[in-house]
Write a protein that holds these residues in place. Sequence first.
Motif, PDB file in Angstrom:
ATOM      1  N   ARG A  77      -8.841   0.295  -1.242  1.00 46.89           N
ATOM      2  CA  ARG A  77      -7.334  -0.106  -0.724  1.00 46.89           C
ATOM      3  C   ARG A  77      -7.714   0.638   0.502  1.00 46.89           C
ATOM      4  NH1 ARG A  77      -2.736  -2.196  -2.624  1.00 46.89           N
ATOM      5  NH2 ARG A  77      -1.874  -3.508  -1.164  1.00 46.89           N
ATOM      6  N   GLY A 112      -8.889   3.091  -6.570  1.00 51.18           N
ATOM      7  CA  GLY A 112      -7.480   2.950  -4.894  1.00 51.18           C
ATOM      8  C   GLY A 112      -8.639   3.253  -3.542  1.00 51.18           C
ATOM      9  N   ALA A 127      -6.889  -0.161   4.300  1.00 54.52           N
ATOM     10  CA  ALA A 127      -5.293   0.343   4.684  1.00 54.52           C
ATOM     11  C   ALA A 127      -5.738   1.126   5.771  1.00 54.52           C
ATOM     12  CB  ALA A 127      -4.646   1.067   4.248  1.00 54.52           C
ATOM     13  N   TYR A 129       1.062  -1.119   0.168  1.00 52.53           N
ATOM     14  CA  TYR A 129      -0.072  -0.042  -0.146  1.00 52.53           C
ATOM     15  C   TYR A 129       0.831   0.896  -0.302  1.00 52.53           C
ATOM     16  CZ  TYR A 129      -3.463   3.342   1.545  1.00 52.53           C
ATOM     17  OH  TYR A 129      -4.312   5.111   1.815  1.00 52.53           O
ATOM     18  N   ASP A 188      -5.568   9.857   4.194  1.00 50.81           N
ATOM     19  CA  ASP A 188      -4.509   8.709   4.634  1.00 50.81           C
ATOM     20  C   ASP A 188      -5.988   9.779   6.200  1.00 50.81           C
ATOM     21  OD1 ASP A 188      -4.411   7.016   3.231  1.00 50.81           O
ATOM     22  OD2 ASP A 188      -2.250   6.997   3.340  1.00 50.81           O
TER      23      ASP A 188
END
Length: 712
Positions: A181, A178, A185, A144, A150
Amino acid sequence: MRRMWVWVLATIGAALLLVLGASLLLPGPEELSWAAGAGSFVLAAVAMALAWTPSKRAPTPLAQAPEPAPAGAGVNNRMGENHGVSIQAGAIHGPVTVNTPPAQAGAPVPGWVEMALPIHQADARDLGAHDALPGAEDAGLPPYVARDVDDELDRRLSAAAEHPRGGMVLVAGASTAGKTRALAAALARTLPDRMLVAPPEDTDLRSLPAWLQERTKRNPQGWVVWLDDLDRHLSSSGLTPALVAELGRTGALVAATIRRERLDSLRPSATDPAPGSERAGYAMLKTPPVVVNRRWSLPERERARASADERLVQAAADERFGVAEQLAAGPLLQQAWRDGPDSGHPRGYALVAAAVGLAQAGVSSPLTRGQLHTAHSAYLPDPPPLPEETDRAWEWATQPRSGLAGLLVPADHDGLRWRAFDYLTLPGPLPEAVWRNALDAATDQDRLDVGLTAYHADRSDIAETAWLRVAQEGDSLAMFNLGHLLERRGETEEAEHWYRRAAQQGNTFAMLNLRLLLKARGEIEEAEDWYRRANRDGDGLSTLVLGMLLKDPGEVGEAEDWNRRRAQEGSTSAMFDLGNLLKARGEIDEAEHWYRRAAQGGKTLAMFDLGHLLERRGEIDEAEHWYRRAAQQDDITAIAAPGKLGHLLKQQGRTREAEDWYRRAAQEGYISAMSELGHLLERRGETEEAEHWYRRAEEGERHLWDNSKGFR
């Protein structure tokens, strides 16, 4: 009862043996005599057995016959297998105490609940992430790469985990951006030990809180309910803000993803035909999503280039596409599909095009091979080359490419239902045959979407057909939309019929539109009845309704009276609406009073508008306070607040802090914040990232509201 029948059968068996023996020993007429006598014995024995019925209950005297049950309230005392306590009794005179184990949920606990696993053990591919092109050693997904969103994802997940009512964290983005994912994550970073459950698309989730509550002692670390492609869960799940809060009380939060175009189509916008075009699941989409961009930023590409995985390095070097987009082979699949007719697969191309076209028409449910075959002829090239055989075309459309997905991907384990690979798109208007096939293939929930899609495409005939069936089955939203369509076409009598039916089911907008029709016809008393009911049933008037009223000055006085009364009773929505009415009339001081009361009561829009009013008056510190309060709310109405706060901070020279708020607003799709962020970055010499945000702003990517009105 069981002993009684054992005794009966034993008696019958013994008697039959006597009959048989008699028939063998006594020939002739005597045989008949013995058989008759023995037969009588058998009947007598049976009668004796039936008469001997053990009972623990003393015989009761004859009582007056009970009154018959009301019609339709039949009683069924039969019972199959009983796995708990049951009581059957006549009149009970006195207390009854029954001790039972905790009640079970109405439905059996499904396997996906029993098979929950810790988040840190979950594979992103099992959660819906696209496979990646194989590496040198076919190492599965590449490592990743940190995304710009994030920190925001971590913040929102932590906040939802700490809140006593949980919450939903929603991530939006284009196909292959994405988003799945990134969310997986973030969960692994922030809540690695929580147990993850991933319901299938067609699951009713209303029993889930009870199921999770029963397992809380075994899993005290809490839960995450994973809903990839949230739009596919909304129609059957029963998911509402109340259910999310109920899940929160069991220690669960909801983590969901949605494609950006589906989010846009499910949320109201300025071009929607009417307020009632908000569709199923709208309430679940009010929380601003974290937006993951398909095009990676310069810092994201730099992080990908620094990876030891050659696939990431190569994908980051090609700036025509996003990194995740290339890893999922999206551009390769799109090109393979477009080349289908020229490579000897015109029918295969058409089968895939049918799936893409039906999805663009609003059909989100997976499709059978038969449904795709019915619709595919609209996409055969004209003039068509000789189409290949159907089985060969199907094989071409479904075969995996580059070790990844096919152009059609299965939606179930049995390969009975299919969807187009979600990266694929079709330009131009939909063919007539596709609209007709969409009506045939659509579920009732799909028909609401097909109707609105058709309405925007100027296909009111398709919209009417789509909504009519659902309206006839009792859906008030379809009734309202149908009434609106018919009214615009001048068919007021039929429009009134559907408005009235929707209004009788509590649809506030239908009440208001019905009121206007009645008022235009001179039926003032009934018109005002519906107006009062619309105000009584709602929590104040929505901004959309206020806009309708302000276009007619004759309506403002009554709206003000109603909202003033409701505001004095404590309704924050009415306080806010009253503030808007007063502000429109220029009575700013009293408007501020009601904005302030509503803001103090937690109304996010009131916080924002109070901040704007204070800023214009030069009271910057307090304006910043209310902008910041609004920006910190998980509320779609606060979409402009981070950008407005950034603008205020920039004017004070606090550019670093302003950049943080601009970035948050830009990541949520706010155009003005993208431009302002670009200006800040350009002045600092970070021209490549600045160009990225300028390009985003120019592309017109926006979050469902008219974002430009934030800086006014």
